[in-house]
Motif scaffolding. Structure first.
Motif, mmCIF file in Angstrom:
data_model
loop_
_atom_site.group_PDB
_atom_site.id
_atom_site.type_symbol
_atom_site.label_atom_id
_atom_site.label_comp_id
_atom_site.label_asym_id
_atom_site.label_seq_id
_atom_site.Cartn_x
_atom_site.Cartn_y
_atom_site.Cartn_z
ATOM 1 N N LEU A 44 64.220 68.231 21.781
ATOM 2 C CA LEU A 44 63.133 67.412 21.229
ATOM 3 C C LEU A 44 62.831 66.222 22.141
ATOM 4 O O LEU A 44 61.658 65.921 22.419
ATOM 5 N N ILE A 45 63.879 65.544 22.625
ATOM 6 C CA ILE A 45 63.657 64.357 23.466
ATOM 7 C C ILE A 45 62.951 64.748 24.769
ATOM 8 O O ILE A 45 62.050 64.051 25.251
ATOM 9 N N ALA A 46 63.339 65.897 25.332
ATOM 10 C CA ALA A 46 62.691 66.332 26.580
ATOM 11 C C ALA A 46 61.235 66.733 26.328
ATOM 12 O O ALA A 46 60.348 66.434 27.143
ATOM 13 N N LEU A 47 60.966 67.392 25.202
ATOM 14 C CA LEU A 47 59.581 67.760 24.869
ATOM 15 C C LEU A 47 58.732 66.502 24.676
ATOM 16 O O LEU A 47 57.606 66.401 25.178
ATOM 17 N N LEU A 48 59.285 65.528 23.954
ATOM 18 C CA LEU A 48 58.550 64.273 23.742
ATOM 19 C C LEU A 48 58.311 63.557 25.062
ATOM 20 O O LEU A 48 57.258 62.935 25.263
ATOM 21 N N SER A 49 59.287 63.642 25.983
ATOM 22 C CA SER A 49 59.124 62.972 27.278
ATOM 23 C C SER A 49 57.959 63.570 28.052
ATOM 24 O O SER A 49 57.265 62.859 28.784
ATOM 25 N N ILE A 50 57.739 64.875 27.893
ATOM 26 C CA ILE A 50 56.600 65.514 28.573
ATOM 27 C C ILE A 50 55.282 65.057 27.956
ATOM 28 O O ILE A 50 54.363 64.632 28.653
ATOM 29 N N ILE A 51 55.187 65.106 26.630
ATOM 30 C CA ILE A 51 53.867 64.793 26.043
ATOM 31 C C ILE A 51 53.556 63.292 26.070
ATOM 32 O O ILE A 51 52.402 62.900 26.020
ATOM 33 N N ARG A 52 54.592 62.454 26.192
ATOM 34 C CA ARG A 52 54.329 61.004 26.304
ATOM 35 C C ARG A 52 53.865 60.617 27.715
ATOM 36 O O ARG A 52 53.224 59.585 27.894
ATOM 37 N N ASN A 53 54.230 61.417 28.716
ATOM 38 C CA ASN A 53 53.948 61.080 30.113
ATOM 39 C C ASN A 53 52.439 61.082 30.372
ATOM 40 O O ASN A 53 51.765 62.075 30.130
ATOM 41 N N LYS A 54 51.927 59.960 30.904
ATOM 42 C CA LYS A 54 50.481 59.864 31.134
ATOM 43 C C LYS A 54 50.009 60.854 32.186
ATOM 44 O O LYS A 54 48.824 61.161 32.261
ATOM 45 N N ASP A 55 50.924 61.332 33.042
ATOM 46 C CA ASP A 55 50.540 62.259 34.103
ATOM 47 C C ASP A 55 50.577 63.728 33.670
ATOM 48 O O ASP A 55 50.255 64.605 34.475
ATOM 49 N N THR A 56 50.997 63.997 32.435
ATOM 50 C CA THR A 56 51.030 65.385 31.968
ATOM 51 C C THR A 56 49.611 65.887 31.728
ATOM 52 O O THR A 56 48.813 65.242 31.035
ATOM 53 N N GLN A 57 49.296 67.027 32.350
ATOM 54 C CA GLN A 57 47.948 67.590 32.239
ATOM 55 C C GLN A 57 47.774 68.334 30.914
ATOM 56 O O GLN A 57 48.741 68.683 30.230
ATOM 57 N N ARG A 58 46.519 68.615 30.590
ATOM 58 C CA ARG A 58 46.180 69.133 29.276
ATOM 59 C C ARG A 58 46.929 70.430 28.922
ATOM 60 O O ARG A 58 47.419 70.585 27.817
ATOM 61 N N GLY A 59 47.024 71.365 29.873
ATOM 62 C CA GLY A 59 47.691 72.636 29.580
ATOM 63 C C GLY A 59 49.133 72.433 29.144
ATOM 64 O O GLY A 59 49.593 73.049 28.171
ATOM 65 N N ASP A 60 49.843 71.574 29.853
ATOM 66 C CA ASP A 60 51.232 71.279 29.480
ATOM 67 C C ASP A 60 51.283 70.483 28.185
ATOM 68 O O ASP A 60 52.173 70.686 27.362
ATOM 69 N N PHE A 61 50.343 69.569 28.010
ATOM 70 C CA PHE A 61 50.335 68.784 26.765
ATOM 71 C C PHE A 61 50.214 69.719 25.560
ATOM 72 O O PHE A 61 50.943 69.589 24.568
ATOM 73 N N ILE A 62 49.319 70.694 25.659
ATOM 74 C CA ILE A 62 49.126 71.643 24.562
ATOM 75 C C ILE A 62 50.394 72.473 24.344
ATOM 76 O O ILE A 62 50.895 72.590 23.227
ATOM 77 N N PHE A 63 50.932 73.031 25.430
ATOM 78 C CA PHE A 63 52.102 73.910 25.320
ATOM 79 C C PHE A 63 53.282 73.184 24.673
ATOM 80 O O PHE A 63 53.909 73.689 23.733
ATOM 81 N N TYR A 64 53.580 71.973 25.173
ATOM 82 C CA TYR A 64 54.786 71.293 24.707
ATOM 83 C C TYR A 64 54.579 70.609 23.350
ATOM 84 O O TYR A 64 55.515 70.522 22.564
ATOM 85 N N SER A 65 53.364 70.141 23.070
ATOM 86 C CA SER A 65 53.186 69.605 21.711
ATOM 87 C C SER A 65 53.213 70.745 20.699
ATOM 88 O O SER A 65 53.724 70.581 19.588
ATOM 89 N N ASN A 66 52.745 71.944 21.085
ATOM 90 C CA ASN A 66 52.860 73.091 20.174
ATOM 91 C C ASN A 66 54.321 73.390 19.838
ATOM 92 O O ASN A 66 54.633 73.783 18.713
ATOM 93 N N ARG A 67 55.206 73.210 20.806
ATOM 94 C CA ARG A 67 56.624 73.461 20.524
ATOM 95 C C ARG A 67 57.177 72.455 19.514
ATOM 96 O O ARG A 67 57.948 72.811 18.628
ATOM 97 N N ILE A 68 56.780 71.188 19.637
ATOM 98 C CA ILE A 68 57.242 70.181 18.671
ATOM 99 C C ILE A 68 56.658 70.482 17.290
ATOM 100 O O ILE A 68 57.343 70.399 16.272
ATOM 101 N N ILE A 69 55.389 70.874 17.274
ATOM 102 C CA ILE A 69 54.725 71.193 16.007
ATOM 103 C C ILE A 69 55.459 72.348 15.315
ATOM 104 O O ILE A 69 55.676 72.339 14.102
ATOM 105 N N ARG A 70 55.865 73.338 16.099
ATOM 106 C CA ARG A 70 56.604 74.462 15.536
ATOM 107 C C ARG A 70 57.905 73.997 14.876
ATOM 108 O O ARG A 70 58.275 74.462 13.792
ATOM 109 N N LEU A 71 58.609 73.071 15.523
ATOM 110 C CA LEU A 71 59.835 72.523 14.932
ATOM 111 C C LEU A 71 59.538 71.814 13.618
ATOM 112 O O LEU A 71 60.295 71.923 12.642
ATOM 113 N N LEU A 72 58.426 71.083 13.569
ATOM 114 C CA LEU A 72 58.049 70.366 12.346
ATOM 115 C C LEU A 72 57.735 71.335 11.213
ATOM 116 O O LEU A 72 58.115 71.117 10.062
#
Ligand code: URA
Length: 242
Positions: A44-72
Motif C-alpha cells: 500500500l505504501i509503495a502504491l501510494l508513493s507512486i500516485i502521490r508523485n507529481k512526476d507519475t504519468q496518467r497511465g501509471d496513475f490509473i493503473f496504481y490507483s486502481n490497485r488501491i481502489i481494489r484493496l478498498l
C-alpha cells in the motif's frame, strides 16, 4: 495550524525485526471506531508513493490507483453481512463456508468517484451503480446537489459510496444526506475513500455515527485551497485528463 506531522513507522511483515524494515510515513490514526484504515503494508505504501508523485504519468496513475481502489473494495465488502453456507465439493465432501447476504449497489460521487466503479464491478458481477453530482454553488460557495440517478430500490440495498478524496467532507456529507432521504439507513452505507484529511474524517464521522468509512490513508491536513496535504493533487484531473 491544523496540520499534524506525519507519523513514521517501520513497514513490513511481523517476522522481520525493526532493523530489517524500512521506515515510511504511515496513516495518521483516528478516534472514531466507525473508521477503518487499510493495513499500512509495504504494497500500500509503495502504491501510494507512486500516485502521490507529481512526476507519475496518467497511465501509471490509473493503473496504481486502481490497485488501491481494489484493496478498498475488498475491505469494504468484508463489512457486509454473510450467512453460514455449506456446499458439497466435486469429491463428495462438504465445506462449511459462508454466502454473501443482501443486495448491494455502488454510488459514485462524480467525477472522481466514477474512477472507483471499475474496481467494484471487478469484485461484484453486474452490480447496480448510481451516481450523484455535487458541485460548489458559485453564489454561496457551499456544495450543491446538481444531479442524481439512483436505483429505484436503493432503500433495500447496502450502499458502497465511492469518492477517492475526502477533503472537507462537504460533498460526502451531502451525498449521505441524499441517500438517507431515499430511505437508506446509515447502518447500510459504507463510504470507500483513498485519501482523507483529519478534518474530513472528523466532520463526516461526527455527522454520521453509524456510517462506516473505509480509507487507505489519513493525511496531514488541508492547504488554503482545501487540497489534501501532502495529498496527490486533483484526483479527477490526474485520472481523467492529461
Ligand atoms: N479533491 C482532490 O482531487 N484533491 C484534493 O486534494 C482534495 C479534493
Amino acid at each position: 495550524s491544523d496540520v499534524k506531522p506525519a507519523p513514521t513507522q517501520c513497514v513490513g511483515p511481523d517476522y522481520r525485526s525493526e532493523s530489517q524494515k524500512p521506515t515510511a510515513a504511515v496513516s495518521a490514526g483516528v478516534e472514531f471506531d466507525t473508521v477503518t484504515i487499510l493495513p499500512q503494508t509495504p504494497q500500500l505504501i509503495a502504491l501510494l508513493s507512486i500516485i502521490r508523485n507529481k512526476d507519475t504519468q496518467r497511465g501509471d496513475f490509473i493503473f496504481y490507483s486502481n490497485r488501491i481502489i481494489r484493496l478498498l473494495v475488498e475491505e469494504g465488502l468484508n463489512h457486509l453481512p454473510t450467512i453460514e453456507h455449506t456446499v458439497t465439493t466435486p469429491v463428495g465432501r462438504t465445506y462449511d463456508g459462508l454466502a454473501f447476504q443482501g443486495k448491494i449497489c455502488g454510488v459514485s460521487i462524480m467525477r472522481a468517484g466514477e474512477a472507483m466503479e471499475q474496481g467494484l464491478r471487478e469484485c461484484c458481477r453486474s452490480v447496480r451503480i448510481g451516481k450523484i453530482l455535487i458541485q460548489r454553488d458559485e453564489e454561496t460557495s457551499r456544495p450543491k446537489l446538481f444531479y442524481d440517478k439512483l436505483p429505484e430500490d436503493i432503500a433495500d440495498r447496502w450502499v458502497l459510496l465511492l469518492d477517492p478524496m475526502l477533503a472537507t467532507g462537504g460533498s460526502a456529507i451531502m451525498a449521505v444526506d441524499v441517500l438517507k432521504a431515499r430511505g437508506v439507513p446509515e447502518e447500510r452505507i459504507f463510504f470507500l475513500n483513498v485519501l482523507a484529511s483529519p478534518q474530513g474524517i472528523q466532520n463526516f464521522a461526527t455527522k454520521f455515527p453509524k456510517v462506516r468509512l473505509v480509507t487507505a490513508f489519513v493525511d496531514q491536513g488541508l492547504d488554503e485551497k482545501n487540497y489534501i496535504i501532502p495529498g496527490l493533487g486533483d484526483f479527477g484531473d490526474r485520472y481523467y485528463t492529461r
